[in-house]
Design an enzyme around this catalytic site. Structure first.
Site, PDB file in Angstrom:
ATOM      1  CG  PHE A  11       8.948  58.651  84.062  1.00  0.00           C
ATOM      2  CD1 PHE A  11       8.225  57.882  84.962  1.00  0.00           C
ATOM      3  CD2 PHE A  11       8.376  59.832  83.583  1.00  0.00           C
ATOM      4  CE1 PHE A  11       6.946  58.270  85.374  1.00  0.00           C
ATOM      5  CE2 PHE A  11       7.106  60.224  83.985  1.00  0.00           C
ATOM      6  CZ  PHE A  11       6.384  59.440  84.872  1.00  0.00           C
ATOM      7  CG  ASN A  32      22.175  56.424  75.647  1.00  0.00           C
ATOM      8  OD1 ASN A  32      21.271  56.641  76.459  1.00  0.00           O
ATOM      9  ND2 ASN A  32      22.731  57.393  74.939  1.00  0.00           N
ATOM     10  CB  SER A  75      14.460  62.132  73.938  1.00  0.00           C
ATOM     11  OG  SER A  75      14.901  63.491  73.973  1.00  0.00           O
ATOM     12  CE  LYS A  91      25.442  62.340  67.543  1.00  0.00           C
ATOM     13  NZ  LYS A  91      26.818  61.957  67.990  1.00  0.00           N
ATOM     14  CG  ASN A  99      19.955  55.193  63.236  1.00  0.00           C
ATOM     15  OD1 ASN A  99      20.164  55.098  62.031  1.00  0.00           O
ATOM     16  ND2 ASN A  99      20.836  55.706  64.078  1.00  0.00           N
ATOM     17  CE1 TYR A 145      12.555  66.205  74.766  1.00  0.00           C
ATOM     18  CE2 TYR A 145      10.931  67.884  75.280  1.00  0.00           C
ATOM     19  CZ  TYR A 145      11.291  66.558  75.204  1.00  0.00           C
ATOM     20  OH  TYR A 145      10.394  65.587  75.568  1.00  0.00           O
TER      21      TYR A 145
END
Ligand code: UDP
Length: 310
Positions: A11, A32, A75, A91, A99, A145
Site C-alpha cells: 500500500f 516478496n 513489513s 524477521k 540487510n 510488530y
C-alpha cells in the site's frame, strides 16, 4: 536519485514508487509479495525508470550499480496480518532491516525507516510526542510488530552512530487510501467494504478507542520532505484529528449512505491501544509539513477505489 523501496508493491510502498517516479527519480521496488501485490505497481510496468524485484529481504539483498536512497517499507502492517505472520514480521523488522541498512552502508545511500505509532504501544502519554518511549507488552499479540519496529529503530540509530549512515526514522500513524488490501482486516477497508455491501459495520469493543486517520498523499508528502531534510531523529507523521472508532463508523455510514448501522463485536486484540493521536510539532517545525486532506475528502477517494474492488 536511484532509489530502492523495500515493500515497494505494498500500500504505502507503491504510492512512494509513484511519487519518486513523478519527481524524475529511478525506482527499484522490492517485495516478496506476502502482503504486497503487483497490481499496485502494474501501471508502472514498462516505465524505463522503474523495475520490480521479487525478493525476501530477510535474505541478502544484491543490487548492482549505485543506490542513493533506501526506503525501508517492507513489513506486514495490519494486526490481522502480523498475528498470522508473527515470525515473518519479526524477521523482516530485524534481519530485513539489517540487510536494508547493509545496502545503504555499502552504497553510501541515505536510509529511511518506516517505523510506526505502534512503538508507543497502548500509550500512557497523550498525544504521543517522539520523546515518549512507549508502553509495549513484548509477548502480547501485537508485540511481534511493535518490538520488530522498535528493534529496527535501534538498529537504524546504531548504523547512524557507528557507521555514519545518513538515516531518517518516520513514525507513521494510521494511514488510509486507495490500494489498501480489501481483506487486510484493518478498520478502514473493513468498514468501507461492509458499507458498500450494505452490511452493518463491525465495531470492536464499545468503539470508544480512538485513532487519528491520515490520507496517504499527506503521508507521502511528509516522507518526501523528511528524506530531503537532514533530520536524523524520529518524526511522527500523522493527522492529529482524533476520533473514536464509533464516530469513524458513523462517518463511513454517512458518506456511503449505508443504512445498515453498526454491530458491536467482542473482537479487540489484547493490547489494542485505547487512544492514539500524534503530536506533530516536530514535523510542523522541522519539515514545515501539515496534513492537507480532510477525512471526508480522503474517504470519498478511498471509497471510489474500493467500489471497483468490492
Ligand atoms: N476495529 C473495529 N472494527 C474492525 C476493524 C478494526 O472496530 O472491523 C478497531 C480495532 O479494534 C482498533 C481500531 O479499529 O481499535 C483500528 O484498528 P486497525 O486494525 O485499523 O489498526 P490499529 O490502529 O489497531 O493498528
Amino acid at each position: 536519485m536511484r532509489v530502492l523501496i523495500t515493500g515497494g508493491s505494498g500500500f504505502l510502498g507503491s504510492h512512494l514508487c509513484d511519487r519518486f517516479i513523478a519527481e524524475g527519480h529511478t525506482v527499484i521496488a522490492m517485495d516478496n509479495l506476502i502482503t504486497g501485490n503487483t497490481r499496485n505497481i502494474a501501471h508502472l510496468a514498462g516505465n524505463p525508470n522503474f523495475s520490480f524485484v521479487r525478493h525476501d529481504i530477510t535474505n541478502y539483498i544484491y543490487i548492482s550499480g549505485p543506490i542513493d536512497a533506501v526506503l525501508h517499507f517492507a513489513s506486514p502492517a495490519s494486526p490481522i496480518d502480523y498475528l498470522k505472520l508473527p515470525i515473518q514480521t519479526l524477521k523482516v523488522g530485524s534481519l530485513g532491516t539489517h540487510n536494508a541498512l547493509g545496502v545503504a552502508l555499502a552504497k553510501g545511500a541515505r536510509f529511511l525507516l518506516a517505523s510506526t505509532s505502534e512503538i508507543y504501544g497502548d500509550p500512557l502519554e497523550h498525544p504521543q510526542k517522539e520523546t515518549y518511549s512507549g508502553n509495549v507488552d513484548p509477548i502480547g499479540p501485537r508485540g511481534v510488530y511493535d518490538e520488530a519496529k522498535r528493534f529496527a529503530e535501534a538498529l537504524t540509530m546504531a548504523y547512524h552512530n557507528v557507521h555514519n549512515v545518513d538515516t531518517r526514522i518516520v513514525r507513521i500513524f494510521n494511514t488510509y487510501g486507495p490500494r489498501m488490501r480489501l481483506a487486510d482486516g484493518r478498520v478502514v477497508p473493513n468498514f468501507i467494504a461492509q458499507a458498500l455491501r450494505g452490511e452493518p459495520l463491525t465495531v470492536y469493543g464499545d468503539g470508544s478507542q480512538t485513532r487519528s486517520f491520515q490520507y496517504v498523499s499527506d503521508l507521502v508528502e511528509g516522507l518526501y520532505r523528511l528524506l530531503m531534510s537532514d533530520f536524523t531523529q524520529p518524526v511522527n507523521i500523522g493527522n492529529p484529528v482524533e476520533m473514536s472508532i464509533l464516530e469513524f463508523a458513523q462517518a463511513v455510514n454517512e458518506i456511503t449512505g449505508n443504512q445498515a448501522g453498526i454491530v458491536i463485536k467482542d473482537e479487540r486484540i489484547k493490547g489494542d491501544p485505547q487512544t492514539r493521536q500524534p503530536d506533530i510539532t516536530r514535523a510542523r517545525t522541522i519539515l514545515g509539513w501539515e496534513p492537507q486532506v480532510h477525512l471526508k475528502e480522503g474517504l470519498i477517494k478511498t471509497i471510489e477505489y474500493f467500489r471497483d474492488v468490492v
